[in-house]
Motif scaffolding. Sequence first.
Motif, PDB file in Angstrom:
ATOM      1  N   MET A   1       0.851  -1.202   0.000  1.00  0.00           N
ATOM      2  CA  MET A   1       0.000   0.000   0.000  1.00  0.00           C
ATOM      3  C   MET A   1       0.887   1.252   0.000  1.00  0.00           C
ATOM      4  SD  MET A   1      -2.894   1.069   2.824  1.00  0.00           S
ATOM      5  CE  MET A   1      -3.533  -0.600   2.989  1.00  0.00           C
ATOM      6  N   ASP A   2       0.510   2.256  -0.772  1.00  0.00           N
ATOM      7  CA  ASP A   2       1.239   3.519  -0.804  1.00  0.00           C
ATOM      8  C   ASP A   2       1.311   4.120   0.610  1.00  0.00           C
ATOM      9  OD1 ASP A   2       2.207   6.083  -1.896  1.00  0.00           O
ATOM     10  OD2 ASP A   2       0.191   6.799  -1.404  1.00  0.00           O
ATOM     11  N   LYS A   3       2.511   4.524   0.999  1.00  0.00           N
ATOM     12  CA  LYS A   3       2.752   4.997   2.377  1.00  0.00           C
ATOM     13  C   LYS A   3       1.827   6.173   2.744  1.00  0.00           C
ATOM     14  CE  LYS A   3       5.111   5.376   6.235  1.00  0.00           C
ATOM     15  NZ  LYS A   3       6.514   5.622   6.464  1.00  0.00           N
ATOM     16  N   GLU A   6      -1.612   4.954   3.250  1.00  0.00           N
ATOM     17  CA  GLU A   6      -1.659   4.199   4.508  1.00  0.00           C
ATOM     18  C   GLU A   6      -1.766   5.162   5.699  1.00  0.00           C
ATOM     19  OE1 GLU A   6       1.879   1.921   5.181  1.00  0.00           O
ATOM     20  OE2 GLU A   6       0.868   0.514   6.514  1.00  0.00           O
ATOM     21  N   MET A  10      -4.722   5.593   8.481  1.00  0.00           N
ATOM     22  CA  MET A  10      -4.457   5.553   9.925  1.00  0.00           C
ATOM     23  C   MET A  10      -4.970   6.815  10.611  1.00  0.00           C
ATOM     24  SD  MET A  10      -0.708   3.864  10.324  1.00  0.00           S
ATOM     25  CE  MET A  10      -0.364   2.273   9.576  1.00  0.00           C
ATOM     26  N   ASP A  65      -0.807   2.025  15.501  1.00  0.00           N
ATOM     27  CA  ASP A  65      -1.287   0.919  14.675  1.00  0.00           C
ATOM     28  C   ASP A  65      -0.479  -0.358  14.879  1.00  0.00           C
ATOM     29  OD1 ASP A  65      -3.385   0.270  12.747  1.00  0.00           O
ATOM     30  OD2 ASP A  65      -1.696  -0.347  11.516  1.00  0.00           O
ATOM     31  N   LEU A  71      -5.882  -1.013  11.373  1.00  0.00           N
ATOM     32  CA  LEU A  71      -5.894  -0.923   9.909  1.00  0.00           C
ATOM     33  C   LEU A  71      -6.049  -2.319   9.297  1.00  0.00           C
ATOM     34  CD1 LEU A  71      -5.807   0.799   7.430  1.00  0.00           C
ATOM     35  CD2 LEU A  71      -3.320   0.814   7.511  1.00  0.00           C
ATOM     36  N   ASP A  72      -5.271  -3.280   9.808  1.00  0.00           N
ATOM     37  CA  ASP A  72      -5.411  -4.660   9.326  1.00  0.00           C
ATOM     38  C   ASP A  72      -6.832  -5.163   9.546  1.00  0.00           C
ATOM     39  OD1 ASP A  72      -2.855  -4.856   8.467  1.00  0.00           O
ATOM     40  OD2 ASP A  72      -2.114  -6.060  10.128  1.00  0.00           O
TER      41      ASP A  72
END
Lengths: 114, 114
Positions: A1-3, A6, A10, A65, A71-72
Amino acid sequence: MDKRFEISLMLDLYSELLTDKQKDIMDLYFNDDLSLAEISEINNTSRQATYDIINRCQKLLLQYDSKLKLLDKQILVSGVKKEVQDKLAILKQKICSEDELDIINSIIEDIKQI
Amino acid sequence: MDKRFEISLMLDLYSELLTDKQKDIMDLYFNDDLSLAEISEINNTSRQATYDIINRCQKLLLQYDSKLKLLDKQILVSGVKKEVQDKLAILKQKICSEDELDIINSIIEDIKQI
């Protein structure tokens, strides 16, 4: 995933754990896509100060996180939800009884709440 | 909801945000149901020190939950999950086609993951 993406996810999950000032700056940077210079101007502060706050908040979000793993969990739940919705749509096409269709429609409504 | 039960649910959700020592003491008190005296003996500390840690951690858990509201979300999701599982069980009894039953069983498995 693009930082960057992400971090923005978050931010949705943990922004309440930041201060109002941190939240505002992160929101301007990650959601409104403003530059460091623009944010610094709005807040009447230096580019370095803005950068430091964003950097510190990113670390905080990653720390939260790594501990809570929301997030997961969110990605898992979204996947399952999509899977279930697809299967209910297939089931709906196969079923003719009004009674059974009512139950499926009601499950579709329930799933939306998750 | 009973306050003690509520704190023990919050402990499941947020214990990773506590230190190992805090986590251990909260676990002994809320999950293993040990008394302050027993916990103090295990940790070779005073009853007052144990009480202070438990008190501080309770406040921390309540603070985290007032911000992230994971307990409310968990209660909502559990309720929806139960509702959907009940409706799928009813639907299963009504349906005869093997094909449709397979889809329902697969949805039941999906829902367990949430």
